[in-house]
Design a protein around this motif. Structure first.
Motif, PDB file in Angstrom:
ATOM      1  N   SER A  65       0.830  -1.211   0.000  1.00  0.00           N
ATOM      2  CA  SER A  65       0.000   0.000   0.000  1.00  0.00           C
ATOM      3  C   SER A  65       0.862   1.257   0.000  1.00  0.00           C
ATOM      4  O   SER A  65       0.568   2.219  -0.720  1.00  0.00           O
ATOM      5  N   VAL A  66       1.929   1.247   0.800  1.00  0.00           N
ATOM      6  CA  VAL A  66       2.832   2.400   0.855  1.00  0.00           C
ATOM      7  C   VAL A  66       3.501   2.622  -0.503  1.00  0.00           C
ATOM      8  O   VAL A  66       3.614   3.761  -0.981  1.00  0.00           O
ATOM      9  N   PHE A  67       3.940   1.537  -1.143  1.00  0.00           N
ATOM     10  CA  PHE A  67       4.605   1.666  -2.437  1.00  0.00           C
ATOM     11  C   PHE A  67       3.630   2.154  -3.512  1.00  0.00           C
ATOM     12  O   PHE A  67       3.996   2.952  -4.388  1.00  0.00           O
ATOM     13  N   GLN A  68       2.394   1.669  -3.478  1.00  0.00           N
ATOM     14  CA  GLN A  68       1.390   2.138  -4.441  1.00  0.00           C
ATOM     15  C   GLN A  68       1.116   3.625  -4.260  1.00  0.00           C
ATOM     16  O   GLN A  68       0.947   4.356  -5.245  1.00  0.00           O
ATOM     17  N   LEU A  69       1.080   4.081  -3.000  1.00  0.00           N
ATOM     18  CA  LEU A  69       0.889   5.498  -2.752  1.00  0.00           C
ATOM     19  C   LEU A  69       2.066   6.310  -3.294  1.00  0.00           C
ATOM     20  O   LEU A  69       1.881   7.364  -3.903  1.00  0.00           O
ATOM     21  N   ALA A  70       3.281   5.798  -3.067  1.00  0.00           N
ATOM     22  CA  ALA A  70       4.468   6.499  -3.572  1.00  0.00           C
ATOM     23  C   ALA A  70       4.482   6.541  -5.101  1.00  0.00           C
ATOM     24  O   ALA A  70       4.983   7.491  -5.699  1.00  0.00           O
ATOM     25  N   THR A  71       3.908   5.520  -5.727  1.00  0.00           N
ATOM     26  CA  THR A  71       3.899   5.451  -7.196  1.00  0.00           C
ATOM     27  C   THR A  71       3.015   6.531  -7.806  1.00  0.00           C
ATOM     28  O   THR A  71       3.380   7.157  -8.811  1.00  0.00           O
ATOM     29  N   ILE A  72       1.841   6.754  -7.203  1.00  0.00           N
ATOM     30  CA  ILE A  72       0.908   7.728  -7.778  1.00  0.00           C
ATOM     31  C   ILE A  72       1.060   9.117  -7.167  1.00  0.00           C
ATOM     32  O   ILE A  72       0.404  10.055  -7.604  1.00  0.00           O
ATOM     33  N   ALA A  73       1.935   9.248  -6.154  1.00  0.00           N
ATOM     34  CA  ALA A  73       2.113  10.546  -5.495  1.00  0.00           C
ATOM     35  C   ALA A  73       2.743  11.550  -6.462  1.00  0.00           C
ATOM     36  O   ALA A  73       3.581  11.178  -7.293  1.00  0.00           O
ATOM     37  N   PRO A  74       2.353  12.811  -6.389  1.00  0.00           N
ATOM     38  CA  PRO A  74       2.957  13.834  -7.266  1.00  0.00           C
ATOM     39  C   PRO A  74       4.421  14.054  -6.926  1.00  0.00           C
ATOM     40  O   PRO A  74       4.880  13.702  -5.834  1.00  0.00           O
ATOM     41  N   THR A  75       5.138  14.612  -7.856  1.00  0.00           N
ATOM     42  CA  THR A  75       6.583  14.823  -7.674  1.00  0.00           C
ATOM     43  C   THR A  75       6.911  16.158  -7.025  1.00  0.00           C
ATOM     44  O   THR A  75       8.067  16.559  -6.956  1.00  0.00           O
ATOM     45  N   VAL A  76       5.895  16.870  -6.553  1.00  0.00           N
ATOM     46  CA  VAL A  76       6.125  18.153  -5.892  1.00  0.00           C
ATOM     47  C   VAL A  76       6.337  17.920  -4.399  1.00  0.00           C
ATOM     48  O   VAL A  76       5.901  16.913  -3.830  1.00  0.00           O
ATOM     49  N   SER A  77       7.045  18.839  -3.755  1.00  0.00           N
ATOM     50  CA  SER A  77       7.302  18.742  -2.321  1.00  0.00           C
ATOM     51  C   SER A  77       5.997  18.920  -1.550  1.00  0.00           C
ATOM     52  O   SER A  77       5.122  19.697  -1.974  1.00  0.00           O
ATOM     53  N   PRO A  78       5.781  18.198  -0.410  1.00  0.00           N
ATOM     54  CA  PRO A  78       6.700  17.257   0.261  1.00  0.00           C
ATOM     55  C   PRO A  78       6.595  15.826  -0.258  1.00  0.00           C
ATOM     56  O   PRO A  78       7.287  14.947   0.242  1.00  0.00           O
ATOM     57  N   TRP A  79       5.711  15.591  -1.234  1.00  0.00           N
ATOM     58  CA  TRP A  79       5.545  14.247  -1.754  1.00  0.00           C
ATOM     59  C   TRP A  79       6.813  13.730  -2.415  1.00  0.00           C
ATOM     60  O   TRP A  79       7.067  12.524  -2.429  1.00  0.00           O
ATOM     61  N   ALA A  80       7.605  14.621  -2.983  1.00  0.00           N
ATOM     62  CA  ALA A  80       8.822  14.205  -3.675  1.00  0.00           C
ATOM     63  C   ALA A  80       9.787  13.491  -2.727  1.00  0.00           C
ATOM     64  O   ALA A  80      10.427  12.498  -3.097  1.00  0.00           O
ATOM     65  N   ILE A  81       9.894  13.981  -1.484  1.00  0.00           N
ATOM     66  CA  ILE A  81      10.781  13.353  -0.494  1.00  0.00           C
ATOM     67  C   ILE A  81      10.267  11.965  -0.131  1.00  0.00           C
ATOM     68  O   ILE A  81      11.028  10.987  -0.087  1.00  0.00           O
ATOM     69  N   PHE A  82       8.966  11.868   0.124  1.00  0.00           N
ATOM     70  CA  PHE A  82       8.343  10.581   0.447  1.00  0.00           C
ATOM     71  C   PHE A  82       8.511   9.598  -0.702  1.00  0.00           C
ATOM     72  O   PHE A  82       8.868   8.433  -0.496  1.00  0.00           O
ATOM     73  N   LYS A  83       8.278  10.064  -1.915  1.00  0.00           N
ATOM     74  CA  LYS A  83       8.390   9.223  -3.096  1.00  0.00           C
ATOM     75  C   LYS A  83       9.818   8.699  -3.260  1.00  0.00           C
ATOM     76  O   LYS A  83      10.036   7.517  -3.550  1.00  0.00           O
ATOM     77  N   SER A  84      10.794   9.576  -3.052  1.00  0.00           N
ATOM     78  CA  SER A  84      12.194   9.190  -3.210  1.00  0.00           C
ATOM     79  C   SER A  84      12.624   8.172  -2.153  1.00  0.00           C
ATOM     80  O   SER A  84      13.298   7.181  -2.462  1.00  0.00           O
TER      81      SER A  84
END
Length: 230
Positions: free
Chosen positions: A99-118
């Protein structure tokens, strides 16, 4: 007769579970030759621990219900219950990680999502080593509290599990152990719920943005056509 029927039903249910998880595992393992992705690894790990969990608990329980005497030895009981508890915990943790990885996959690349995604995409696979170590250590007391009945007799302060018995710890250690294990499960479920809700919010927001862009584009095209017509 009732135990025989329960054993056959449980064996049938386990059969379907093993076949379903086996098909998924083989299908995703086939992607290794074409370059396995992180999500393929997570799904493979999830199906593998599900298979081990089903077999480790399902086979002895079915044999016991079918009337097979002395299903497991003392060492067998310790190994089976320990394996079941570890793989069950890993199954819940793997589902949470998915679930966490799926969220990171669709999360936008703008901050603060970019840090979480990375962070998620970089360390998600390494975390599974930590999950194995953690759950193996967290359930390390299981072999000390379970065993096989001798002549259908079990020690005092023990509960019969059918093919094995489990000894209750002292009151305070038992409460602490139960709160710890259930707390980990509830934490995983909470994270999964938060991820699911967040994904719904992000997808809804994305859908609204797409509709807005479509309506804007249609409006511009309509104005352009009207201008040409004039």
């Amino acid at each position: 007769m009732q135990d025989l029927l329960k054993g056959l039903i449980f064996l049938l249910q386990m059969k379907f579970g093993v076949i379903a998880n086996g098909i998924i595992l083989v299908d995703y393992l086939g992607n290794i030759f074409s370059g396995i992705k992180k999500i393929d690894f997570i799904v493979c790990h999830l199906t593998l621990v599900n298979l081990v969990s089903l077999l480790s608990r399902g086979i002895p329980y079915s044999m016991m219900r079918l009337g097979v005497p002395d299903v497991l030895t003392d060492v067998g009981c310790k190994a089976v219950i320990y394996t079941y508890r570890v793989t069950r915990a890993l199954s819940i943790t793997s589902t949470c990680s998915l679930s966490v990885f799926q969220l990171a996959t669709i999360a936008p690349t703008v901050s603060p999502w970019a840090i979480f995604k990375s962070l998620v995409t970089k360390y998600i696979l390494y975390s599974f080593v930590g999950f194995w170590i953690f759950h193996m250590c967290a359930n390390s007391t299981i072999p000390l509290t379970v065993g096989a009945p001798v002549n259908n007799t079990i020690p005092q302060r023990a509960v019969h599990l059918g093919f094995c018995y489990a000894i209750f710890l002292d009151y305070i250690p038992e409460i602490v152990s139960t709160m710890f294990t259930t707390g980990i499960d509830y934490l995983n479920v909470t994270i999964m719920t938060l991820c699911s809700v967040t994904m719904l919010v992000l997808l809804k927001r994305h859908s609204q943005q797409v509709r807005y862009l479509q309506s804007t584009t249609q409006s511009v095209e309509s104005d352009t056509c009207d201008g040409h017509a004039v």
